[in-house]
Design a protein around this motif. Structure first.
Motif, PDB file in Angstrom:
ATOM      1  N   GLY A  18      -7.049   5.764   0.953  1.00 35.98           N
ATOM      2  CA  GLY A  18      -5.949   6.269   0.129  1.00 35.98           C
ATOM      3  C   GLY A  18      -6.392   7.319  -0.878  1.00 35.98           C
ATOM      4  N   LEU A  19      -7.690   7.309  -1.227  1.00 38.14           N
ATOM      5  CA  LEU A  19      -8.206   8.303  -2.176  1.00 38.14           C
ATOM      6  C   LEU A  19      -8.151   9.712  -1.595  1.00 38.14           C
ATOM      7  CD1 LEU A  19     -11.438   6.415  -3.354  1.00 38.14           C
ATOM      8  CD2 LEU A  19      -9.295   6.641  -4.632  1.00 38.14           C
ATOM      9  N   TRP A  79     -18.093   2.345  -1.180  1.00 41.48           N
ATOM     10  CA  TRP A  79     -16.887   2.524  -2.007  1.00 41.48           C
ATOM     11  C   TRP A  79     -17.201   3.376  -3.231  1.00 41.48           C
ATOM     12  CZ3 TRP A  79     -15.294  -3.373  -1.988  1.00 41.48           C
ATOM     13  CH2 TRP A  79     -14.726  -3.689  -0.738  1.00 41.48           C
ATOM     14  N   MET A 123      -8.041   1.183   0.646  1.00 41.13           N
ATOM     15  CA  MET A 123      -7.876   1.865  -0.636  1.00 41.13           C
ATOM     16  C   MET A 123      -8.765   3.117  -0.699  1.00 41.13           C
ATOM     17  SD  MET A 123      -5.494   0.332  -2.092  1.00 41.13           S
ATOM     18  CE  MET A 123      -4.664  -0.776  -0.931  1.00 41.13           C
ATOM     19  N   TYR A 154       1.036  -2.404  -7.687  1.00 38.20           N
ATOM     20  CA  TYR A 154      -0.306  -2.574  -8.254  1.00 38.20           C
ATOM     21  C   TYR A 154      -0.540  -3.986  -8.806  1.00 38.20           C
ATOM     22  CZ  TYR A 154      -3.999  -2.533 -11.690  1.00 38.20           C
ATOM     23  OH  TYR A 154      -5.082  -2.890 -12.449  1.00 38.20           O
ATOM     24  N   LEU A 168      -8.998  -0.447  -5.646  1.00 36.80           N
ATOM     25  CA  LEU A 168     -10.407  -0.495  -5.243  1.00 36.80           C
ATOM     26  C   LEU A 168     -11.259  -1.055  -6.385  1.00 36.80           C
ATOM     27  CD1 LEU A 168     -12.407   0.016  -3.014  1.00 36.80           C
ATOM     28  CD2 LEU A 168     -12.511   2.431  -3.687  1.00 36.80           C
ATOM     29  N   SER A 203      -4.680   3.817  -5.633  1.00 40.11           N
ATOM     30  CA  SER A 203      -5.680   3.285  -4.701  1.00 40.11           C
ATOM     31  C   SER A 203      -6.994   3.042  -5.434  1.00 40.11           C
ATOM     32  CB  SER A 203      -5.903   4.260  -3.536  1.00 40.11           C
ATOM     33  OG  SER A 203      -4.735   4.383  -2.744  1.00 40.11           O
ATOM     34  N   ARG A 240      -0.576   7.948  -5.007  1.00 43.66           N
ATOM     35  CA  ARG A 240      -1.269   7.142  -3.998  1.00 43.66           C
ATOM     36  C   ARG A 240      -2.774   7.126  -4.261  1.00 43.66           C
ATOM     37  NH1 ARG A 240      -1.039   5.987   1.681  1.00 43.66           N
ATOM     38  NH2 ARG A 240      -2.785   4.586   2.030  1.00 43.66           N
ATOM     39  N   ARG A 241      -3.338   8.298  -4.557  1.00 47.50           N
ATOM     40  CA  ARG A 241      -4.784   8.354  -4.805  1.00 47.50           C
ATOM     41  C   ARG A 241      -5.158   7.565  -6.049  1.00 47.50           C
ATOM     42  NH1 ARG A 241      -3.402  13.615  -3.710  1.00 47.50           N
ATOM     43  NH2 ARG A 241      -3.733  14.381  -5.838  1.00 47.50           N
ATOM     44  N   THR A 301       0.838  -1.204   0.000  1.00 46.07           N
ATOM     45  CA  THR A 301       0.000   0.000   0.000  1.00 46.07           C
ATOM     46  C   THR A 301       0.873   1.254   0.000  1.00 46.07           C
ATOM     47  OG1 THR A 301      -1.771  -1.180   1.155  1.00 46.07           O
ATOM     48  CG2 THR A 301      -1.835   1.224   1.238  1.00 46.07           C
ATOM     49  N   LEU A 357       2.252   1.857  -3.399  1.00 47.43           N
ATOM     50  CA  LEU A 357       1.297   2.394  -4.382  1.00 47.43           C
ATOM     51  C   LEU A 357       1.489   3.892  -4.591  1.00 47.43           C
ATOM     52  CD1 LEU A 357      -2.206   0.822  -3.585  1.00 47.43           C
ATOM     53  CD2 LEU A 357      -0.781   0.395  -5.605  1.00 47.43           C
TER      54      LEU A 357
END
Length: 287
Positions: free
Chosen positions: A75-76, A119, A72, A49, A98, A94, A90-91, A33, A36
């Motif tokens: 992470g957004l 989500w 995830m 990924y 997701l 993620s 990262r966003r 993570t 990412l």
């Protein structure tokens, strides 16, 4: 700056991405993570990924899918609102993981419908608030937040937990993203990816033309905004909407698995293209 993936993850890749037995899955997941968000494309896009995506697809996280997806979704929000900084990686990645979590639940029910819809809300909120719209970043590889967000919405649209109302919301999010003010027109296929997400909605065959027609009209209104002049780029207002309408027409006309609305919607889109491309489509007037 980024760090190259170490020998540990190279070894995992060489093993066909078998889950290592020498460390707890929690630790491995936490490290992946973090990776990412790495600025090194080999670490982020080439290692973290595909490893997470493969493990989700193979069922490694089937009992932990809600937790992974929630991680995830969190992470957004990391650095959201920043532009031209490294937090976008990262966003954006993620969102891709997701997407994998939702796809896994689409394939076999693993989490409650309310979790998938949550989500979806997080994805939509993030995508409309994302301000770093770079596609390919030299030296750091793909950021591509809008494309990755579109991909995730397309997967969400295939969820059995998503019905007519939610699909209508997905269409509105796509239009909102196309029509939001930008400081540079999309250049890395984002309109095509947003059109592909739209096709996922249409292929469900539960959103009627009564909903789709005014949605197209809204896009046409901005795509036709010829008079608007912007000293940064005169195409900034209309360019993304124009490109999106062309991409949607292309995919609807030539794509596989045509949705039931295809014949009627093609007529609507052809009219939309006539209105938004008059300079190319009207017969020359001889004086």
């Amino acid at each position: 700056m980024g760090v190259m993936p170490g020998p540990y993850w190279k070894q995992v890749a060489a093993s066909g991405l078998a889950v290592p037995q020498d460390r707890p899955l929690d630790d491995l997941t936490a490290e992946l993570t973090r990776m990412l968000g790495d600025t090194d494309p080999e670490t982020r896009d080439g290692t973290a990924y595909p490893t997470l995506a493969t493990w989700v697809e193979r069922g490694v996280y089937d009992d932990l899918l809600a937790g992974l997806g929630d991680g995830m979704a969190a992470g957004l929000g990391v650095g959201l609102g920043e532009r031209d900084t490294d937090s976008v990686f990262r966003r954006s990645f993620s969102a891709l993981v997701l997407d994998c979590c939702i796809a896994r639940d689409n394939a076999r029910p693993l989490v409650p419908g309310s979790k998938v819809l949550e989500w979806g809300d997080r994805l939509a909120t993030w995508l409309l608030r994302e301000r770093d719209l770079r596609g390919f970043v030299p030296g750091k590889g793909w950021a591509h937040a809008v494309a990755h967000g579109a991909d995730a919405l397309g997967t969400l649209a295939q969820s059995p937990h998503v019905a007519t109302n939610e699909l209508t919301v997905v269409l509105d999010v796509i239009a909102d993203r196309v029509l939001l003010p930008v400081d540079r027109v999309f250049t890395n296929g984002e309109p095509d990816r947003l059109a592909a997400a739209t096709m996922s909605v249409l292929r469900r065959n539960i959103v009627s033309l009564r909903v789709i027609e005014p949605w197209i009209a809204r896009l046409v209104a901005t795509a036709s905004a010829r008079a608007s002049y912007d000293d940064r780029d005169p195409h900034l207002k209309s360019g993304n909407a124009e490109a999106f309408l062309r991409a949607l027409h292309l995919q609807l006309a030539l794509g596989p698995k045509p949705p039931e609305v295809r014949p009627d919607l093609l007529l609507v889109l052809v009219d939309a293209l006539r209105v938004t491309n008059p300079q190319y489509l009207q017969a020359a007037r001889h004086s």
